[in-house]
Design an enzyme around this catalytic site. Structure first.
Site, PDB file in Angstrom:
ATOM      1  N   PRO A  10       0.798  -1.217   0.000  1.00 14.62           N
ATOM      2  CG  PRO A  10      -0.081  -1.086   2.137  1.00 14.62           C
ATOM      3  CD  PRO A  10       0.635  -2.005   1.221  1.00 14.62           C
ATOM      4  CD  GLU A  11       4.059   2.699  -3.573  1.00 21.45           C
ATOM      5  OE1 GLU A  11       4.158   3.794  -4.150  1.00 21.45           O
ATOM      6  OE2 GLU A  11       4.660   1.684  -3.956  1.00 21.45           O
TER       7      GLU A  11
END
Length: 292
Positions: free
Chosen positions: A2-3
């Site tokens: 996850p960014e």
DNA sequence: CTTTTCTCCTGTATGC
DNA sequence: TGCATACAGGAGAAAA
């Protein structure tokens, strides 16, 4: 992985399914998930009962719920998903996940919120909020390119002063937050810059264009991440569809560059993989030398 | 002070 | 088939 876009998808899920509800009970099943909360997981759980979730906010890859205590005080419950963390909204009788680390039930007896994390790089912590409503524990995290507080001119100036590789700067959350390995590679591909070029050797317009591309690619990813969102699943894999269709560099080793057809290369950088086009993004001509 | 390296963790893929 | 190894990688501590 996850960014920013993936975390924003999770935030929106919390907004839709958790904000406005009151926590009845919180349980932590491993001390590690609360390792950043120095009073400990037990204290953590105790402090959460009877809090109303007033807001779901995000800065970079950090997410926090603004909690209102019965006395009317506000505090932040920070969540970082790390590599593999997920926040799931599920029916109370759904079977426990193998890597379930925390559970929150609500006084409306509706679906519960769970924190599940295979690799346990993620974590949760309680923190007081500053005047801007940002948890004090993450005040060192710089604004991300999608928020109003982001001052691109200042970030470019700070980058220009750095004697380190531009990709390293993009990944430095104290400089600009939200960008991870995937979107760094994508932004650099779009800007036609090799990640190992020194910040100080790049012009301010080029540095600015890299940030512009980072913002743009994350916005595009966010647009696609929203589509795979499931109502009962606050998904960290919002980029799954995006991966297949739109990545130009990351994970594309050997595939033709969509600009020039040259096979994308993979290089090791910072003990990670970096993907780039050998033709569009030539390596810096002079090997980087330690100045001291 | 600035910059770089190390460490935390486990499921999946690959090689012999 | 089974075992060993590489890899994924964000962030903060530790080292240079």
């Amino acid at each position: 992985m996850p960014e920013l876009p993936e975390v924003e998808v999770v935030r929106r899920g919390l907004q839709d399914h958790v904000v406005g509800r009151t926590i009845e009970r919180a349980e932590f099943y491993s001390a590690r998930v609360a390792r950043r909360h120095h009073p400990g997981a037990h204290h953590h759980a105790e402090q959460l009962a009877d809090n109303r979730v007033a807001e779901a906010r995000r800065r970079g890859k950090y997410l926090w719920m603004v909690l209102q205590t019965p006395d009317g005080f506000h505090q932040g419950l920070i969540t970082h998903l790390g590599m593999s963390g997920q926040l799931l909204v599920e029916a109370v009788d759904a079977p426990d996940e193998k890597h379930l680390h925390a559970r929150f039930t609500f006084d409306d007896d509706g679906p519960e919120l769970r924190f599940v994390d295979q690799r346990t790089f993620g974590g949760m912590a309680l923190s007081d909020l500053d005047e801007a409503g940002v948890p004090e524990a993450i005040e060192h995290i710089a604004p991300d390119p999608l928020e109003a507080a982001f001052d691109q001119k200042a970030v470019v100036a700070a980058m220009k002063k750095r004697h380190s590789a531009v990709k390293r700067a993009l990944l430095d959350q104290d400089l600009v937050s939200g960008i991870g390995n995937i979107y760094a590679d994508e932004a650099l591909w779009r800007a036609c810059v090799h990640g190992e070029r020194l910040c100080s050797a790049l012009s301010k317009p080029v540095l600015g264009s890299i940030l512009d591309h980072a913002r743009e690619v994350m916005l595009e990813a966010l647009g696609q991440g929203g589509t795979s969102f499931d109502a009962l699943y606050v998904n960290v894999n919002g980029a799954s569809g995006y991966f297949d269709r739109s990545l130009n560099a990351y994970g594309q080793e050997g595939r033709p560059c969509r600009r020039c057809g040259t096979p994308i290369r993979r290089e090791s950088f910072m003990n990670r993989s970096s993907y780039s086009c050998p033709r569009c993004q030539p390596r810096p001509r002079v090997a980087r030398l330690a100045t001291r």
